[in-house]
Design a protein around this motif. Sequence first.
Motif, PDB file in Angstrom:
ATOM      1  N   LEU A   1      -0.790   4.989  -3.671  1.00  0.00           N
ATOM      2  CA  LEU A   1      -2.205   5.344  -3.639  1.00  0.00           C
ATOM      3  C   LEU A   1      -2.615   5.879  -2.267  1.00  0.00           C
ATOM      4  N   ALA A   2      -2.068   5.296  -1.218  1.00  0.00           N
ATOM      5  CA  ALA A   2      -2.368   5.790   0.130  1.00  0.00           C
ATOM      6  C   ALA A   2      -1.823   7.195   0.320  1.00  0.00           C
ATOM      7  N   SER A   3      -0.654   7.450  -0.247  1.00  0.00           N
ATOM      8  CA  SER A   3      -0.051   8.783  -0.154  1.00  0.00           C
ATOM      9  C   SER A   3      -0.853   9.795  -0.962  1.00  0.00           C
ATOM     10  N   GLU A   4      -1.223   9.407  -2.165  1.00  0.00           N
ATOM     11  CA  GLU A   4      -2.011  10.296  -3.017  1.00  0.00           C
ATOM     12  C   GLU A   4      -3.361  10.606  -2.375  1.00  0.00           C
ATOM     13  N   GLY A   5      -3.939   9.642  -1.665  1.00  0.00           N
ATOM     14  CA  GLY A   5      -5.228   9.833  -1.000  1.00  0.00           C
ATOM     15  C   GLY A   5      -5.136  10.587   0.313  1.00  0.00           C
ATOM     16  N   ASP A   6      -3.940  11.027   0.686  1.00  0.00           N
ATOM     17  CA  ASP A   6      -3.708  11.803   1.900  1.00  0.00           C
ATOM     18  C   ASP A   6      -4.104  11.048   3.163  1.00  0.00           C
ATOM     19  N   PHE A   7      -3.955   9.739   3.154  1.00  0.00           N
ATOM     20  CA  PHE A   7      -4.161   8.954   4.363  1.00  0.00           C
ATOM     21  C   PHE A   7      -2.970   9.117   5.308  1.00  0.00           C
TER      22      PHE A   7
ATOM     23  N   ASP B   1       4.136  -9.193  -3.390  1.00  0.00           N
ATOM     24  CA  ASP B   1       5.022  -8.670  -4.416  1.00  0.00           C
ATOM     25  C   ASP B   1       5.353  -7.198  -4.140  1.00  0.00           C
ATOM     26  N   TRP B   2       6.626  -6.839  -4.294  1.00  0.00           N
ATOM     27  CA  TRP B   2       7.074  -5.490  -3.971  1.00  0.00           C
ATOM     28  C   TRP B   2       6.415  -4.443  -4.860  1.00  0.00           C
ATOM     29  N   GLU B   3       6.156  -4.768  -6.106  1.00  0.00           N
ATOM     30  CA  GLU B   3       5.496  -3.815  -7.001  1.00  0.00           C
ATOM     31  C   GLU B   3       4.088  -3.484  -6.491  1.00  0.00           C
ATOM     32  N   LEU B   4       3.394  -4.470  -5.956  1.00  0.00           N
ATOM     33  CA  LEU B   4       2.063  -4.234  -5.400  1.00  0.00           C
ATOM     34  C   LEU B   4       2.153  -3.382  -4.138  1.00  0.00           C
ATOM     35  N   ILE B   5       3.151  -3.637  -3.303  1.00  0.00           N
ATOM     36  CA  ILE B   5       3.347  -2.829  -2.098  1.00  0.00           C
ATOM     37  C   ILE B   5       3.603  -1.372  -2.479  1.00  0.00           C
ATOM     38  N   LYS B   6       4.445  -1.162  -3.476  1.00  0.00           N
ATOM     39  CA  LYS B   6       4.742   0.208  -3.922  1.00  0.00           C
ATOM     40  C   LYS B   6       3.476   0.901  -4.422  1.00  0.00           C
ATOM     41  N   LYS B   7       2.631   0.170  -5.125  1.00  0.00           N
ATOM     42  CA  LYS B   7       1.373   0.747  -5.613  1.00  0.00           C
ATOM     43  C   LYS B   7       0.487   1.164  -4.450  1.00  0.00           C
ATOM     44  N   ARG B   8       0.412   0.327  -3.440  1.00  0.00           N
ATOM     45  CA  ARG B   8      -0.399   0.654  -2.264  1.00  0.00           C
ATOM     46  C   ARG B   8       0.154   1.877  -1.533  1.00  0.00           C
TER      47      ARG B   8
ATOM     48  N   VAL C   1      -4.195   4.081   6.873  1.00  0.00           N
ATOM     49  CA  VAL C   1      -3.978   2.750   6.323  1.00  0.00           C
ATOM     50  C   VAL C   1      -2.755   2.137   6.992  1.00  0.00           C
ATOM     51  N   THR C   2      -2.737   0.826   7.019  1.00  0.00           N
ATOM     52  CA  THR C   2      -1.602   0.082   7.534  1.00  0.00           C
ATOM     53  C   THR C   2      -0.997  -0.715   6.386  1.00  0.00           C
ATOM     54  N   ILE C   3       0.287  -0.538   6.150  1.00  0.00           N
ATOM     55  CA  ILE C   3       0.963  -1.230   5.053  1.00  0.00           C
ATOM     56  C   ILE C   3       2.225  -1.892   5.589  1.00  0.00           C
ATOM     57  N   SER C   4       2.377  -3.178   5.315  1.00  0.00           N
ATOM     58  CA  SER C   4       3.615  -3.867   5.656  1.00  0.00           C
ATOM     59  C   SER C   4       4.579  -3.755   4.491  1.00  0.00           C
ATOM     60  N   LEU C   5       5.820  -3.397   4.778  1.00  0.00           N
ATOM     61  CA  LEU C   5       6.837  -3.306   3.733  1.00  0.00           C
ATOM     62  C   LEU C   5       7.561  -4.630   3.510  1.00  0.00           C
ATOM     63  N   SER C   6       7.122  -5.665   4.194  1.00  0.00           N
ATOM     64  CA  SER C   6       7.727  -6.985   3.976  1.00  0.00           C
ATOM     65  C   SER C   6       7.264  -7.548   2.637  1.00  0.00           C
ATOM     66  N   ASN C   7       8.220  -7.896   1.784  1.00  0.00           N
ATOM     67  CA  ASN C   7       7.878  -8.471   0.485  1.00  0.00           C
ATOM     68  C   ASN C   7       8.085  -9.983   0.449  1.00  0.00           C
ATOM     69  N   LEU C   8       8.078 -10.611   1.618  1.00  0.00           N
ATOM     70  CA  LEU C   8       8.234 -12.063   1.678  1.00  0.00           C
ATOM     71  C   LEU C   8       7.004 -12.776   1.124  1.00  0.00           C
ATOM     72  N   LEU C   9       5.820 -12.198   1.372  1.00  0.00           N
ATOM     73  CA  LEU C   9       4.579 -12.836   0.945  1.00  0.00           C
ATOM     74  C   LEU C   9       3.780 -11.975  -0.028  1.00  0.00           C
TER      75      LEU C   9
ATOM     76  N   ASN D   1      13.690   3.037   2.024  1.00  0.00           N
ATOM     77  CA  ASN D   1      14.189   4.179   1.248  1.00  0.00           C
ATOM     78  C   ASN D   1      13.326   4.403   0.007  1.00  0.00           C
ATOM     79  N   GLU D   2      13.015   3.317  -0.672  1.00  0.00           N
ATOM     80  CA  GLU D   2      12.209   3.423  -1.881  1.00  0.00           C
ATOM     81  C   GLU D   2      10.784   3.867  -1.548  1.00  0.00           C
ATOM     82  N   ALA D   3      10.250   3.334  -0.453  1.00  0.00           N
ATOM     83  CA  ALA D   3       8.902   3.732  -0.039  1.00  0.00           C
ATOM     84  C   ALA D   3       8.862   5.215   0.303  1.00  0.00           C
ATOM     85  N   THR D   4       9.896   5.710   0.962  1.00  0.00           N
ATOM     86  CA  THR D   4       9.953   7.134   1.324  1.00  0.00           C
ATOM     87  C   THR D   4       9.979   8.012   0.084  1.00  0.00           C
ATOM     88  N   GLU D   5      10.727   7.595  -0.926  1.00  0.00           N
ATOM     89  CA  GLU D   5      10.770   8.360  -2.180  1.00  0.00           C
ATOM     90  C   GLU D   5       9.387   8.449  -2.813  1.00  0.00           C
ATOM     91  N   ILE D   6       8.639   7.372  -2.750  1.00  0.00           N
ATOM     92  CA  ILE D   6       7.284   7.364  -3.311  1.00  0.00           C
ATOM     93  C   ILE D   6       6.381   8.312  -2.528  1.00  0.00           C
TER      94      ILE D   6
END
Length: 245
Positions: A151-157, A141-148, A131-139, A174-179
């Motif tokens: 889920l991508a991590s849990e799915g072993d992508f 919501d950061w909560e939605l990015i964190k959810k993605r 999966v490709t995920i942008s960590l930019s929260n300009l457009l 940093n926060e994404a890495t913790e997730i």
Amino acid sequence: MDKKGKIYVVGIGPGNKENMTFRAYNTIKESDIIIGHKTYIALVEKIFPDKKTVKSAMKKEVERCEETLKLAEEGNVVALISSGDAGVYGMAGIMLEVAGDSNIDVEIIPGVTSSNASASVAGAPLMHDYVTISLSNLLTDWELIKKRVALASEGDFVISLYNPRSNGRPELINEATEIILKYKSKNTPVAIVRNTGRDGESCDITTLEKMLDFEINMFTTVIIGNSKTFIKNGKMITPRGYKVD
């Protein structure tokens, strides 16, 4: 008879001629005007020094498309450029929306994405589902990015992170890495590829636990492996499942 204008939305790849498709190169070559963000215009000006160019600033994407449409309606063949692929975090969608009610034809010209180009530098980390995920929260919501991310991590992508760190939001990676560490081993291979296909290209192969020790900026693509990804001879490999002796 008046010349009929047209818009090409062109993915220029990483920005150097070698990673630009023949179709993208020829389209820009045959266009009257090139329009794009100033960073990307600076890249193509080296390849097409005699072309008329129009530069635009960040956060002016809609205005850029409106200007492109206006130039086409004046009878010009216009190449609206994006780095990577124009349909992946690029200008293709916006341009189609802006030009939707006009009689101007819009054609999308694909390009080599940052994920693909960066993966080739690192080895073969995208050989399986990713999966490709942008960590930019300009457009987005950061909560939605964190959810993605979760889920991508849990799915072993395999996860390819775009826009991983900027001066205005250095803490998001940093926060994404913790997730991600909640679902993936700390020893998961990670490729940190900077300036892919441009001057100063570099790549560090490390682990999820140590990846924040390396330079990561807005010109970086971070590729995080899955549970089967390994490193061999300095290259990151995600096996597809073929049997190799």
